[in-house]
Design an enzyme around this catalytic site. Structure first.
Site, short mmCIF file in Angstrom:
data_model
loop_
_atom_site.label_atom_id
_atom_site.label_comp_id
_atom_site.label_asym_id
_atom_site.label_seq_id
_atom_site.Cartn_x
_atom_site.Cartn_y
_atom_site.Cartn_z
N GLY A 146 0.83 -1.20 0.00
CA GLY A 146 0.00 0.00 0.00
C GLY A 146 0.86 1.25 0.00
N GLY A 227 3.49 -1.99 10.80
CA GLY A 227 2.05 -1.94 10.46
C GLY A 227 1.19 -2.01 11.70
NE ARG A 228 -3.04 -0.23 13.70
CZ ARG A 228 -2.40 0.92 13.47
NH1 ARG A 228 -1.09 0.94 13.40
NH2 ARG A 228 -3.07 2.05 13.34
CD GLU A 257 1.07 -0.67 19.91
OE1 GLU A 257 0.62 0.49 19.97
OE2 GLU A 257 1.38 -1.21 18.84
CG HIS A 276 2.02 2.77 17.50
ND1 HIS A 276 1.01 1.84 17.59
CD2 HIS A 276 1.86 3.36 16.29
CE1 HIS A 276 0.27 1.88 16.49
NE2 HIS A 276 0.78 2.80 15.69
CB VAL A 277 7.46 6.65 17.78
CG1 VAL A 277 6.87 6.92 19.14
CG2 VAL A 277 8.61 5.64 17.87
#
Ligand SMILES: NC(=O)c1ccc[n+]([C@@H]2O[C@H](COP(=O)([O-])OP(=O)(O)OC[C@H]3O[C@@H](n4cnc5c(N)ncnc54)[C@H](OP(=O)(O)O)[C@@H]3O)[C@@H](O)[C@H]2O)c1
Length: 313
Positions: A146, A227-228, A257, A276-277
Site C-alpha cells: 500500500g 504496520g499493526r 501496547e 508506536h512512533v
C-alpha cells in the site's frame, strides 16, 4: 444549507484555524481537544475529523453523520463488527510513507553497520574493527504494498536493494522488483534478508506472519514491523530470537501496547522495541488532505482514501 463539522482531536484548535483560513462556505465548526468534553450541539455533526479511538464512542450519538475523516492511518476502532457502517470513512494515505521509510532504513542501516555492537565496543573502551555489510543487493520482502509499503520499497530501491512485495493477489503496483501473493508468503520469507511488515490490522491479517513464516526466514534475516502488532505472532518471534534462529527484529507495533513491565519481550535478545512512533500525524500534513477531501465532499464528490468496511482497510 449549513453543515456541521465536529473536530475532535488533540490539535482541534489548529485544525479549526486551517478550516477557517480556507474560507469554506456554509460550514459550522465545533471543536474540542478533550475527548471527554464534547461541545454543545455536537449531536448535529454531519462531518467529523479526528483520531478513530476518540470518534468511536461518540458515533452512536451522531444522528446526521455522513462522513468521518480519520487523522490517523489505522482506523480499527471504527471497524468493530457491531459498529455503525452507514457513513463514509476516509483514512490517511500518502503522508506517512516517508517517515516510515526513514524509520525502516534507519534500523536496516544500524543492523548492517553493526551500530549497536560498535557502541558497545566504545562503552567498553575496545578498539574493535567491527566491519559492516552493504544494503545493496540485499533482498527486502515488504508485506503490504500500500501507500507505506510502496514508499519503503522506493527508498530501498535507491539503496540498491532487491524488493519483493507481498499483497493479497500478487499484482505489482510498482516499484517492487516483483510481487507475490500472500498465499506464497512462506516462500517469499525464505528469500528475505529483511522482512518488513506494513499491513493493516484486519481479521485476515491477524498473525499472517506466524510460526511457519518465521521458521522459513533465513537465520540472518531481520524482521521489522511498522504496520499493526496483531499481524505478527509475537511469541513465535520471541521464541525464534531467543533460540538464535533470527538475525534480529524491530517492532514499532505490538499486540499489547505498551507491554506489561514484566513482559519478557523487553528482554528478548536481538529485539528492539519502539513505542508506536514510526509515523506520527502532523496537522500541517493532515490538514491539506482533509481540506481537499472536504471540498470534494461539499461539492457532492466522494472523498478520497475511503475505507472498505468489509475488507477492514
Ligand atoms: N506504526 C505506525 O505509526 C503506523 C503509522 C501509519 C500506518 N500504520 C499502519 O500501516 C498500515 C498500512 O498503511 P498503508 O497506508 O500502506 O495501507 P494501504 O494503502 O491500505 O495498504 C494496505 C496493504 O496491505 C495489504 N493487505 C491487506 N490485507 C492483506 C492480506 N490479508 N494479505 C496480504 N496483504 C494484505 C494490501 O493488499 P492489497 O494491495 O492486495 O489490497 C495493501 O497492499 C495501516 O493500516 C496502519 O495500520 C502504522
Amino acid at each position: 444549507m449549513t453543515r456541521t463539522l465536529l473536530i475532535l482531536d488533540p490539535d482541534a484548535q489548529r485544525y479549526a484555524r486551517r478550516v477557517a483560513e480556507a474560507g469554506v462556505a456554509g460550514l459550522r465548526v465545533l471543536q474540542s481537544s478533550d475527548a471527554g468534553a464534547l461541545p454543545d450541539g455536537f449531536h448535529a455533526a454531519e462531518i467529523v475529523l479526528g483520531p478513530p479511538q476518540w470518534i468511536a464512542p461518540v458515533l452512536p450519538c451522531l444522528r446526521s453523520l455522513r462522513w468521518v475523516q480519520s487523522t490517523w492511518a489505522g482506523v480499527e476502532p471504527l471497524l468493530q463488527p457491531t459498529g455503525r457502517r452507514d457513513y463514509l470513512l476516509s483514512g490517511v494515505k500518502g503522508i506517512f510513507g516517508s517517515q516510515m521509510a526513514e524509520y525502516v532504513l534507519c534500523y536496516m542501516l544500524m543492523h548492517q553497520q553493526r551500530a549497536l555492537q560498535r557502541l558497545d565496543a566504545q562503552r567498553a573502551r575496545r578498539w574493535d574493527k567491527i566491519t559492516s555489510e552493504p544494503l545493496a543487493d540485499r533482498e527486502v520482502v515488504i508485506l503490504g504494498t500500500g501507500s507505506i509499503g510502496r514508499e519503503i520499497a522506493r527508498r530501498c530501491v535507491q539503496c540498491g536493494m532487491r524488493t519483493c512485495g507481498v499483497n493479497r493477489g500478487g499484482e505489482n503496483p510498482g516499484p517492487f522488483s516483483r510481487v507475490m501473493p500472500a498465499s506464497t508468503l512462506v516462500e517469499a520469507a525464505s528469500m528475505a534478508d529483511f522482512l518488513v511488515m506494513a499491513l493493516p490490522g484486519t481479521t485476515a491479517t491477524r498473525h499472517l506472519v506466524d510460526r511457519r513464516v518465521i521458521a522459513a526466514l533465513p537465520t540472518h534475516a531481520v524482521l521489522i514491523n511498522v504496520g499493526r502488532g496483531n499481524t505478527l505472532d509475537t511469541r513465535a518471534l520471541a521464541a525464534a530470537l531467543a533460540a538464535g534462529r533470527l538475525g534480529g527484529a524491530v517492532l514499532d507495533v505490538l499486540e499489547q501496547e505498551p507491554p506489561a513491565p514484566d513482559d519478557p519481550l523487553w528482554q528478548t535478545p536481538g529485539l528492539l522495541i519502539t513505542a508506536h512512533v514510526s509515523a506520527v500525524s502532523h496537522v500541517q500534513e493532515i490538514a491539506p488532505l482533509f481540506l481537499d477531501n472536504l471540498r470534494r465532499y461539499l461539492s457532492g464528490d466522494r472523498p478520497l482514501h475511503l475505507v472498505d468496511f468489509q475488507r477492514g482497510y
